[in-house]
Design a protein around this motif. Sequence first.
Motif, PDB file in Angstrom:
ATOM      1  N   ILE A  42       4.829 -26.429 -28.643  1.00  0.00           N
ATOM      2  CA  ILE A  42       4.456 -24.934 -28.641  1.00  0.00           C
ATOM      3  C   ILE A  42       5.790 -24.266 -28.361  1.00  0.00           C
ATOM      4  O   ILE A  42       5.848 -23.149 -28.488  1.00  0.00           O
ATOM      5  N   TRP A  43       6.785 -24.903 -27.929  1.00  0.00           N
ATOM      6  CA  TRP A  43       8.104 -24.404 -27.809  1.00  0.00           C
ATOM      7  C   TRP A  43       9.298 -25.604 -27.982  1.00  0.00           C
ATOM      8  O   TRP A  43       9.110 -26.789 -27.614  1.00  0.00           O
ATOM      9  N   GLN A  44      10.464 -25.266 -28.738  1.00  0.00           N
ATOM     10  CA  GLN A  44      11.435 -26.158 -28.744  1.00  0.00           C
ATOM     11  C   GLN A  44      12.786 -25.634 -29.002  1.00  0.00           C
ATOM     12  O   GLN A  44      12.927 -24.679 -29.525  1.00  0.00           O
ATOM     13  N   ASP A  45      13.903 -26.532 -28.508  1.00  0.00           N
ATOM     14  CA  ASP A  45      15.043 -25.834 -29.087  1.00  0.00           C
ATOM     15  C   ASP A  45      15.917 -27.526 -29.317  1.00  0.00           C
ATOM     16  O   ASP A  45      15.872 -28.240 -28.611  1.00  0.00           O
ATOM     17  N   GLU A  46      16.032 -27.404 -30.686  1.00  0.00           N
ATOM     18  CA  GLU A  46      16.723 -28.815 -31.189  1.00  0.00           C
ATOM     19  C   GLU A  46      18.014 -28.774 -31.304  1.00  0.00           C
ATOM     20  O   GLU A  46      19.015 -29.621 -31.602  1.00  0.00           O
ATOM     21  N   PHE A  47      18.848 -27.485 -30.948  1.00  0.00           N
ATOM     22  CA  PHE A  47      20.276 -27.328 -30.600  1.00  0.00           C
ATOM     23  C   PHE A  47      20.926 -27.877 -32.086  1.00  0.00           C
ATOM     24  O   PHE A  47      21.784 -28.287 -32.233  1.00  0.00           O
ATOM     25  N   SER A  90      27.027 -20.523 -29.677  1.00  0.00           N
ATOM     26  CA  SER A  90      26.366 -20.220 -28.418  1.00  0.00           C
ATOM     27  C   SER A  90      25.090 -20.830 -28.437  1.00  0.00           C
ATOM     28  O   SER A  90      24.361 -21.191 -29.267  1.00  0.00           O
ATOM     29  N   VAL A  91      24.457 -20.905 -27.357  1.00  0.00           N
ATOM     30  CA  VAL A  91      22.861 -21.138 -27.351  1.00  0.00           C
ATOM     31  C   VAL A  91      22.119 -19.741 -28.006  1.00  0.00           C
ATOM     32  O   VAL A  91      22.621 -18.733 -27.837  1.00  0.00           O
ATOM     33  N   ASP A  92      20.987 -20.109 -28.293  1.00  0.00           N
ATOM     34  CA  ASP A  92      20.309 -19.370 -29.065  1.00  0.00           C
ATOM     35  C   ASP A  92      19.647 -18.145 -27.916  1.00  0.00           C
ATOM     36  O   ASP A  92      18.859 -18.511 -26.896  1.00  0.00           O
ATOM     37  N   TRP A 145      17.099 -18.547 -24.628  1.00  0.00           N
ATOM     38  CA  TRP A 145      17.931 -18.734 -23.310  1.00  0.00           C
ATOM     39  C   TRP A 145      18.649 -17.424 -22.699  1.00  0.00           C
ATOM     40  O   TRP A 145      19.360 -16.956 -23.501  1.00  0.00           O
ATOM     41  N   ILE A 146      18.719 -17.509 -21.520  1.00  0.00           N
ATOM     42  CA  ILE A 146      19.636 -16.520 -20.946  1.00  0.00           C
ATOM     43  C   ILE A 146      20.639 -17.164 -19.707  1.00  0.00           C
ATOM     44  O   ILE A 146      20.325 -18.541 -19.597  1.00  0.00           O
ATOM     45  N   SER A 191      31.016 -24.048 -14.287  1.00  0.00           N
ATOM     46  CA  SER A 191      29.874 -24.746 -14.966  1.00  0.00           C
ATOM     47  C   SER A 191      28.946 -23.570 -15.912  1.00  0.00           C
ATOM     48  O   SER A 191      29.544 -22.550 -15.788  1.00  0.00           O
ATOM     49  N   ALA A 192      27.716 -24.008 -16.004  1.00  0.00           N
ATOM     50  CA  ALA A 192      26.883 -22.970 -16.765  1.00  0.00           C
ATOM     51  C   ALA A 192      25.579 -23.624 -16.381  1.00  0.00           C
ATOM     52  O   ALA A 192      25.182 -24.669 -16.009  1.00  0.00           O
ATOM     53  N   LYS A 193      24.594 -22.514 -16.578  1.00  0.00           N
ATOM     54  CA  LYS A 193      23.019 -22.485 -16.168  1.00  0.00           C
ATOM     55  C   LYS A 193      22.288 -21.756 -17.190  1.00  0.00           C
ATOM     56  O   LYS A 193      22.728 -20.301 -17.070  1.00  0.00           O
ATOM     57  N   ILE A 194      21.527 -22.261 -17.817  1.00  0.00           N
ATOM     58  CA  ILE A 194      20.816 -21.541 -18.912  1.00  0.00           C
ATOM     59  C   ILE A 194      19.355 -21.702 -18.470  1.00  0.00           C
ATOM     60  O   ILE A 194      18.995 -22.664 -17.711  1.00  0.00           O
ATOM     61  N   LEU A 195      18.524 -20.555 -18.702  1.00  0.00           N
ATOM     62  CA  LEU A 195      17.132 -20.725 -18.492  1.00  0.00           C
ATOM     63  C   LEU A 195      16.370 -19.866 -19.365  1.00  0.00           C
ATOM     64  O   LEU A 195      16.854 -18.848 -20.226  1.00  0.00           O
ATOM     65  N   THR A 196      14.796 -19.982 -19.297  1.00  0.00           N
ATOM     66  CA  THR A 196      14.009 -19.366 -20.421  1.00  0.00           C
ATOM     67  C   THR A 196      13.234 -18.077 -19.643  1.00  0.00           C
ATOM     68  O   THR A 196      12.114 -17.921 -20.045  1.00  0.00           O
ATOM     69  N   ARG A 197      14.049 -17.902 -18.540  1.00  0.00           N
ATOM     70  CA  ARG A 197      13.076 -16.752 -17.738  1.00  0.00           C
ATOM     71  C   ARG A 197      13.029 -15.340 -18.647  1.00  0.00           C
ATOM     72  O   ARG A 197      14.167 -15.001 -19.291  1.00  0.00           O
ATOM     73  N   GLY A 198      11.760 -14.902 -18.989  1.00  0.00           N
ATOM     74  CA  GLY A 198      11.686 -13.779 -19.700  1.00  0.00           C
ATOM     75  C   GLY A 198      11.643 -14.035 -21.216  1.00  0.00           C
ATOM     76  O   GLY A 198      11.034 -13.305 -22.148  1.00  0.00           O
ATOM     77  N   THR A 199      11.790 -15.299 -21.537  1.00  0.00           N
ATOM     78  CA  THR A 199      11.944 -15.809 -23.210  1.00  0.00           C
ATOM     79  C   THR A 199      10.757 -16.883 -23.596  1.00  0.00           C
ATOM     80  O   THR A 199       9.986 -16.643 -24.457  1.00  0.00           O
ATOM     81  N   PHE A 200      10.531 -17.796 -22.512  1.00  0.00           N
ATOM     82  CA  PHE A 200       9.319 -18.534 -22.441  1.00  0.00           C
ATOM     83  C   PHE A 200       8.938 -18.930 -21.116  1.00  0.00           C
ATOM     84  O   PHE A 200       9.799 -19.619 -20.324  1.00  0.00           O
ATOM     85  N   GLU A 201       7.939 -18.817 -20.771  1.00  0.00           N
ATOM     86  CA  GLU A 201       7.264 -19.239 -19.656  1.00  0.00           C
ATOM     87  C   GLU A 201       5.985 -19.780 -19.797  1.00  0.00           C
ATOM     88  O   GLU A 201       5.145 -19.201 -20.528  1.00  0.00           O
TER      89      GLU A 201
END
Length: 278
Positions: free
Chosen positions: A36-41, A46-48, A52-53, A106-116
């Motif tokens: 139902i959701w995926q990122d194959e990179f 940059s990330v999509d 991701w935010i 470093s970095a931190k990516i998350l799907t807050r607001g895009t996929f929950e």
Amino acid sequence: MKTSIKILLCLSFLALTLSGCGTENEPEEEINREIIWQDEFDVNGSVDSDRWIFDIGTGEEIFGQPGWGNNEQQYYTDRPENVRVEDGMLQITAREESFEGSSYTSAKILTRGTFERTFGRFEARIQLPFGQGIWPAFWLLGDDSNGTEIWPQIGEIDIMEYRGQEPTVIHGSVHGPGYSAGNAVTSRYTLTNGRFDTEFHVFAIEWGPDFIRYYVDDTLYNEITPDDVNGEWVFNDNTFYIILNVAVGGTFVGPPSSLTPFPQTMMVDYVRVYDLEN
């Protein structure tokens, strides 16, 4: 796009053992599950941004002091030096450098607001970094967008946490009211051959109304139910978003040492979420 992919699941659960599944006496079943959701990179750069935010900074504006609530030492950025997609892999890189008052980035990516989502199979194929004080994680956090609910009431599911100084061990945990931080409900999985920093492994949970099951390479190593938590089970009513990050230092791992090699990169081949209803 929704894609149907076959995955193998064990029919029997060997409670808290690492002996695996699918032996001659344990039949396996092929189950068609829908992604139902995926990122194959698979697109360099940059990330999509549709998926991701970023969290940026040291967390001081959220927690009142730097360290993201855990005494972490890094400054999170969205720079390509810290996060990029290259050759089919997401790369999150921790660096030792002076930046905005911090000694590491470093970095931190998350799907807050895009996929929950509530419930499903969440999995990622990852090769982990290495070194004292390196703290990568693949985890879920309950929706906190309304500003009225705070951690740990919103719930947290750690699919994979790892201490860089222990390259054969990962941890899976849940946090909620009454069982958070040092009182989290947790279990560890130890590789009997190989290391998590020298090869890729698949880390996953299967999450339903009254269970969260933890897997490494489709080996079921733990199951947490409402009976296992010392407080309210907060994993039914809230939606959760995905987080990938590499922290430096913090209460879980301790600070880096003079022998910790930098830079250190977490390589992520894919992240996928499946519907458990099919």
